[in-house]
Design a protein around this motif. Structure first.
Motif, PDB file in Angstrom:
ATOM      1  N   LYS A  51     -53.827 -20.741 -27.696  1.00 27.68           N
ATOM      2  CA  LYS A  51     -52.841 -19.693 -27.420  1.00 27.68           C
ATOM      3  C   LYS A  51     -52.210 -19.857 -26.042  1.00 27.68           C
ATOM      4  CE  LYS A  51     -56.041 -16.125 -25.694  1.00 27.68           C
ATOM      5  NZ  LYS A  51     -56.589 -14.756 -25.905  1.00 27.68           N
ATOM      6  N   GLY A  52     -52.864 -20.645 -25.172  1.00 32.12           N
ATOM      7  CA  GLY A  52     -52.293 -20.964 -23.870  1.00 32.12           C
ATOM      8  C   GLY A  52     -52.400 -19.876 -22.841  1.00 32.12           C
ATOM      9  N   VAL A  53     -53.180 -18.854 -23.148  1.00 32.67           N
ATOM     10  CA  VAL A  53     -53.310 -17.711 -22.236  1.00 32.67           C
ATOM     11  C   VAL A  53     -54.770 -17.279 -22.156  1.00 32.67           C
ATOM     12  CG1 VAL A  53     -52.642 -15.318 -21.778  1.00 32.67           C
ATOM     13  CG2 VAL A  53     -50.993 -16.900 -22.796  1.00 32.67           C
ATOM     14  N   PHE A  54     -55.219 -17.015 -20.947  1.00 30.80           N
ATOM     15  CA  PHE A  54     -56.574 -16.513 -20.698  1.00 30.80           C
ATOM     16  C   PHE A  54     -56.419 -15.093 -20.169  1.00 30.80           C
ATOM     17  CE2 PHE A  54     -60.233 -16.080 -17.705  1.00 30.80           C
ATOM     18  CZ  PHE A  54     -61.275 -16.241 -18.610  1.00 30.80           C
ATOM     19  N   VAL A  55     -56.897 -14.112 -20.933  1.00 30.37           N
ATOM     20  CA  VAL A  55     -56.690 -12.705 -20.575  1.00 30.37           C
ATOM     21  C   VAL A  55     -57.903 -12.176 -19.817  1.00 30.37           C
ATOM     22  CG1 VAL A  55     -56.107 -10.407 -21.412  1.00 30.37           C
ATOM     23  CG2 VAL A  55     -55.304 -12.425 -22.661  1.00 30.37           C
ATOM     24  N   LEU A  56     -57.681 -11.820 -18.579  1.00 33.11           N
ATOM     25  CA  LEU A  56     -58.743 -11.340 -17.692  1.00 33.11           C
ATOM     26  C   LEU A  56     -58.677  -9.825 -17.595  1.00 33.11           C
ATOM     27  CD1 LEU A  56     -59.589 -12.824 -14.185  1.00 33.11           C
ATOM     28  CD2 LEU A  56     -59.229 -10.381 -14.453  1.00 33.11           C
ATOM     29  N   GLY A  57     -59.742  -9.153 -17.994  1.00 35.77           N
ATOM     30  CA  GLY A  57     -59.799  -7.702 -17.904  1.00 35.77           C
ATOM     31  C   GLY A  57     -60.324  -7.266 -16.557  1.00 35.77           C
ATOM     32  N   LEU A  58     -59.647  -6.310 -15.927  1.00 34.98           N
ATOM     33  CA  LEU A  58     -60.045  -5.895 -14.585  1.00 34.98           C
ATOM     34  C   LEU A  58     -59.694  -4.443 -14.295  1.00 34.98           C
ATOM     35  CD1 LEU A  58     -57.547  -7.004 -11.825  1.00 34.98           C
ATOM     36  CD2 LEU A  58     -56.930  -7.001 -14.240  1.00 34.98           C
ATOM     37  N   ASP A  59     -60.320  -3.927 -13.257  1.00 34.37           N
ATOM     38  CA  ASP A  59     -59.947  -2.660 -12.629  1.00 34.37           C
ATOM     39  C   ASP A  59     -58.966  -3.049 -11.536  1.00 34.37           C
ATOM     40  OD1 ASP A  59     -59.713  -0.441 -11.020  1.00 34.37           O
ATOM     41  OD2 ASP A  59     -61.828  -0.329 -10.470  1.00 34.37           O
ATOM     42  N   ASP A  60     -57.701  -2.670 -11.671  1.00 39.64           N
ATOM     43  CA  ASP A  60     -56.682  -3.142 -10.718  1.00 39.64           C
ATOM     44  C   ASP A  60     -56.602  -2.306  -9.442  1.00 39.64           C
ATOM     45  OD1 ASP A  60     -55.582  -0.882 -11.831  1.00 39.64           O
ATOM     46  OD2 ASP A  60     -53.655  -1.785 -12.346  1.00 39.64           O
ATOM     47  N   SER A  61     -57.693  -1.613  -9.141  1.00 40.42           N
ATOM     48  CA  SER A  61     -57.763  -0.866  -7.877  1.00 40.42           C
ATOM     49  C   SER A  61     -59.105  -1.161  -7.209  1.00 40.42           C
ATOM     50  CB  SER A  61     -57.601   0.639  -8.132  1.00 40.42           C
ATOM     51  OG  SER A  61     -58.598   1.108  -9.024  1.00 40.42           O
ATOM     52  N   PHE A  62     -59.434  -2.449  -7.136  1.00 44.47           N
ATOM     53  CA  PHE A  62     -60.741  -2.871  -6.650  1.00 44.47           C
ATOM     54  C   PHE A  62     -60.587  -3.959  -5.578  1.00 44.47           C
ATOM     55  CE2 PHE A  62     -65.094  -4.661  -7.241  1.00 44.47           C
ATOM     56  CZ  PHE A  62     -65.814  -3.486  -7.213  1.00 44.47           C
ATOM     57  N   PRO A  63     -59.966  -3.619  -4.443  1.00 45.53           N
ATOM     58  CA  PRO A  63     -59.773  -4.614  -3.382  1.00 45.53           C
ATOM     59  C   PRO A  63     -61.098  -4.979  -2.723  1.00 45.53           C
ATOM     60  CG  PRO A  63     -59.184  -2.412  -2.601  1.00 45.53           C
ATOM     61  CD  PRO A  63     -59.452  -2.286  -4.072  1.00 45.53           C
ATOM     62  N   PRO A  64     -61.272  -6.234  -2.289  1.00 47.36           N
ATOM     63  CA  PRO A  64     -60.271  -7.312  -2.294  1.00 47.36           C
ATOM     64  C   PRO A  64     -60.355  -8.209  -3.522  1.00 47.36           C
ATOM     65  CG  PRO A  64     -62.176  -8.007  -1.051  1.00 47.36           C
ATOM     66  CD  PRO A  64     -62.487  -6.618  -1.532  1.00 47.36           C
ATOM     67  N   LEU A  65     -61.095  -7.789  -4.556  1.00 49.95           N
ATOM     68  CA  LEU A  65     -61.312  -8.674  -5.700  1.00 49.95           C
ATOM     69  C   LEU A  65     -60.155  -8.658  -6.685  1.00 49.95           C
ATOM     70  CD1 LEU A  65     -65.109  -7.995  -6.247  1.00 49.95           C
ATOM     71  CD2 LEU A  65     -64.004  -9.734  -4.860  1.00 49.95           C
ATOM     72  N   GLY A  66     -59.601  -7.485  -6.956  1.00 54.27           N
ATOM     73  CA  GLY A  66     -58.448  -7.368  -7.829  1.00 54.27           C
ATOM     74  C   GLY A  66     -57.766  -6.041  -7.590  1.00 54.27           C
ATOM     75  N   PHE A  67     -56.499  -6.062  -7.166  1.00 51.68           N
ATOM     76  CA  PHE A  67     -55.796  -4.815  -6.843  1.00 51.68           C
ATOM     77  C   PHE A  67     -54.294  -5.084  -6.799  1.00 51.68           C
ATOM     78  CE2 PHE A  67     -56.554  -7.107  -2.972  1.00 51.68           C
ATOM     79  CZ  PHE A  67     -55.495  -6.826  -2.119  1.00 51.68           C
ATOM     80  N   ARG A  68     -53.524  -4.027  -6.679  1.00 53.81           N
ATOM     81  CA  ARG A  68     -52.069  -4.160  -6.623  1.00 53.81           C
ATOM     82  C   ARG A  68     -51.581  -4.132  -5.170  1.00 53.81           C
ATOM     83  NH1 ARG A  68     -49.571  -3.883 -11.544  1.00 53.81           N
ATOM     84  NH2 ARG A  68     -50.854  -3.117 -13.277  1.00 53.81           N
ATOM     85  N   ASN A  69     -50.724  -5.089  -4.840  1.00 53.52           N
ATOM     86  CA  ASN A  69     -50.177  -5.124  -3.483  1.00 53.52           C
ATOM     87  C   ASN A  69     -48.960  -4.207  -3.384  1.00 53.52           C
ATOM     88  OD1 ASN A  69     -48.061  -6.498  -4.707  1.00 53.52           O
ATOM     89  ND2 ASN A  69     -48.613  -8.504  -3.852  1.00 53.52           N
ATOM     90  N   GLU A  70     -48.244  -4.277  -2.268  1.00 59.17           N
ATOM     91  CA  GLU A  70     -47.106  -3.388  -2.043  1.00 59.17           C
ATOM     92  C   GLU A  70     -45.981  -3.615  -3.046  1.00 59.17           C
ATOM     93  OE1 GLU A  70     -45.996  -3.994   1.991  1.00 59.17           O
ATOM     94  OE2 GLU A  70     -47.733  -2.921   2.811  1.00 59.17           O
ATOM     95  N   ASN A 113     -46.568  -4.167  -6.161  1.00 57.56           N
ATOM     96  CA  ASN A 113     -47.181  -3.810  -7.451  1.00 57.56           C
ATOM     97  C   ASN A 113     -47.668  -5.031  -8.222  1.00 57.56           C
ATOM     98  OD1 ASN A 113     -48.009  -1.593  -9.086  1.00 57.56           O
ATOM     99  ND2 ASN A 113     -46.375  -2.036 -10.538  1.00 57.56           N
ATOM    100  N   GLU A 114     -47.882  -6.135  -7.538  1.00 57.77           N
ATOM    101  CA  GLU A 114     -48.435  -7.333  -8.161  1.00 57.77           C
ATOM    102  C   GLU A 114     -49.956  -7.291  -8.075  1.00 57.77           C
ATOM    103  OE1 GLU A 114     -44.953 -10.505  -6.845  1.00 57.77           O
ATOM    104  OE2 GLU A 114     -46.578 -10.001  -5.445  1.00 57.77           O
ATOM    105  N   ILE A 115     -50.628  -7.767  -9.110  1.00 56.93           N
ATOM    106  CA  ILE A 115     -52.085  -7.809  -9.091  1.00 56.93           C
ATOM    107  C   ILE A 115     -52.525  -9.057  -8.331  1.00 56.93           C
ATOM    108  CG2 ILE A 115     -54.179  -7.961 -10.478  1.00 56.93           C
ATOM    109  CD1 ILE A 115     -52.754  -6.436 -12.675  1.00 56.93           C
ATOM    110  N   VAL A 116     -53.247  -8.834  -7.259  1.00 54.91           N
ATOM    111  CA  VAL A 116     -53.704  -9.922  -6.385  1.00 54.91           C
ATOM    112  C   VAL A 116     -55.187  -9.728  -6.090  1.00 54.91           C
ATOM    113  CG1 VAL A 116     -51.421 -10.209  -5.334  1.00 54.91           C
ATOM    114  CG2 VAL A 116     -53.075  -8.625  -4.306  1.00 54.91           C
ATOM    115  N   GLY A 117     -55.776 -10.681  -5.369  1.00 55.38           N
ATOM    116  CA  GLY A 117     -57.164 -10.522  -4.947  1.00 55.38           C
ATOM    117  C   GLY A 117     -57.953 -11.809  -5.010  1.00 55.38           C
ATOM    118  N   TYR A 118     -59.166 -11.742  -4.504  1.00 53.84           N
ATOM    119  CA  TYR A 118     -60.057 -12.902  -4.484  1.00 53.84           C
ATOM    120  C   TYR A 118     -60.339 -13.412  -5.892  1.00 53.84           C
ATOM    121  CZ  TYR A 118     -64.341 -15.632  -3.808  1.00 53.84           C
ATOM    122  OH  TYR A 118     -65.296 -16.633  -3.826  1.00 53.84           O
ATOM    123  N   ASP A 119     -60.786 -12.515  -6.778  1.00 51.26           N
ATOM    124  CA  ASP A 119     -61.083 -12.932  -8.151  1.00 51.26           C
ATOM    125  C   ASP A 119     -59.844 -13.485  -8.846  1.00 51.26           C
ATOM    126  OD1 ASP A 119     -63.723 -12.257  -7.929  1.00 51.26           O
ATOM    127  OD2 ASP A 119     -63.603 -10.424  -9.105  1.00 51.26           O
TER     128      ASP A 119
END
Length: 269
Positions: free
Chosen positions: A38-57, A59-65
């Motif tokens: 399928k060419g896509v790997f879907v990663l499930g996350l809590d997008d308010s968990f800095p610095p591992l996964g969160f939204r920047n200014e 609104n992009e999902i960024v972080g260490y993970d």
């Protein structure tokens, strides 16, 4: 005699059907092949968990993970898709096929290892209590008769359950959707402390400058891993191999330094 032979034949047939049913081949593990197809790997996350996964200014999902996962996906030849989920229903999201893994500060526990295929640990963590600095709390005992907040369905809740004396001493436990909301409630005095991951707590205090203190006495040490469906061992193994290769060629050290300023990865250790 014929009746006896007929009865015997029926019994033999019945037994053969039972054994045939019980000797079915286990379902093939096509997890890696399916993701690559399928060419896509879907990663499930809590997008308010800095610095591992969160939204920047923006609104992009960024972080260490996210950085680590994106590099893993590049090596697997697939695109990374970050899928925000209700953390309290994360296992259901995984088992219904909406995501391919749970990867965002996901604590390894014996219960989760029974339910899921868990990767080896990649980051160390601990559950701690964050308090307002002005309150002067320095130990867990200081929260006797106080209100504590935590994220629903998180390992913070497990840590409190596993600390019966601490839990018994509390006046009330308040559940929040995420840690950022819990910290906002702490700031305005809604709760007296928040139980959360020390990795997240330290990052939040450093980046926001909020007048919070991490209590040195932790509730429990823990380690982060990546959770896959029980049937998806091949996908887990492929991701693990990519992580090991990233450590070997120095890529992981670069990501570590970007987010933490030092080497933090536990891969291969």
């Amino acid at each position: 005699m014929k009746k006896i032979l007929l009865t015997a034949a029926v019994l033999i047939l019945a037994c053969s059907m039972v054994f045939a049913g019980g000797s079915k081949e286990p379902k093939a593990d096509n997890s890696l092949e399916n993701v690559q197809k399928k060419g896509v790997f879907v990663l499930g996350l809590d997008d308010s968990f800095p610095p591992l996964g969160f939204r920047n200014e923006d609104n992009e999902i960024v972080g260490y993970d996210i950085d680590v996962a994106r590099e893993v996906c590049r090596r697997l030849g697939v695109e990374l898709k970050c899928q925000p989920i209700d953390w309290n229903s994360k296992e259901q999201e995984l088992n219904t096929g909406k995501i391919d893994c749970i990867w965002n500060g996901f604590t390894i526990t014996d219960e989760r290892k029974e339910m899921l295929t868990m990767s080896a640990a990649y980051l160390a963590n601990a559950q701690v209590v964050v308090a307002r600095t002005a309150d002067g709390y320095t130990a867990l005992a200081d929260f006797a008769g106080k209100k504590i907040g935590l994220q629903a369905g998180s390992s913070a809740a497990d840590a409190v359950e596993d600390s019966p004396e601490f839990k018994k001493s509390l006046k009330q436990i308040v559940e929040f959707k995420d840690n950022l909301t819990a910290l906002m409630d702490l700031e305005i005095g809604g709760v007296d402390g928040v139980v959360m991951d020390v990795v997240v707590a330290n990052y939040s205090i450093t980046t926001t400058g909020k007048p919070f203190t991490v209590i040195a006495e932790s509730l429990s040490p823990e380690e982060y891993g990546i959770g896959f469906r029980k049937t998806d061992a091949k996908l887990c193994a492929a991701v693990t191999d990519a992580l090991k290769a990233m450590v070997a060629d120095g890529t992981m050290a670069q990501i570590d330094d970007k987010w933490f300023g030092t080497s933090v990865s536990m891969i291969g250790k």
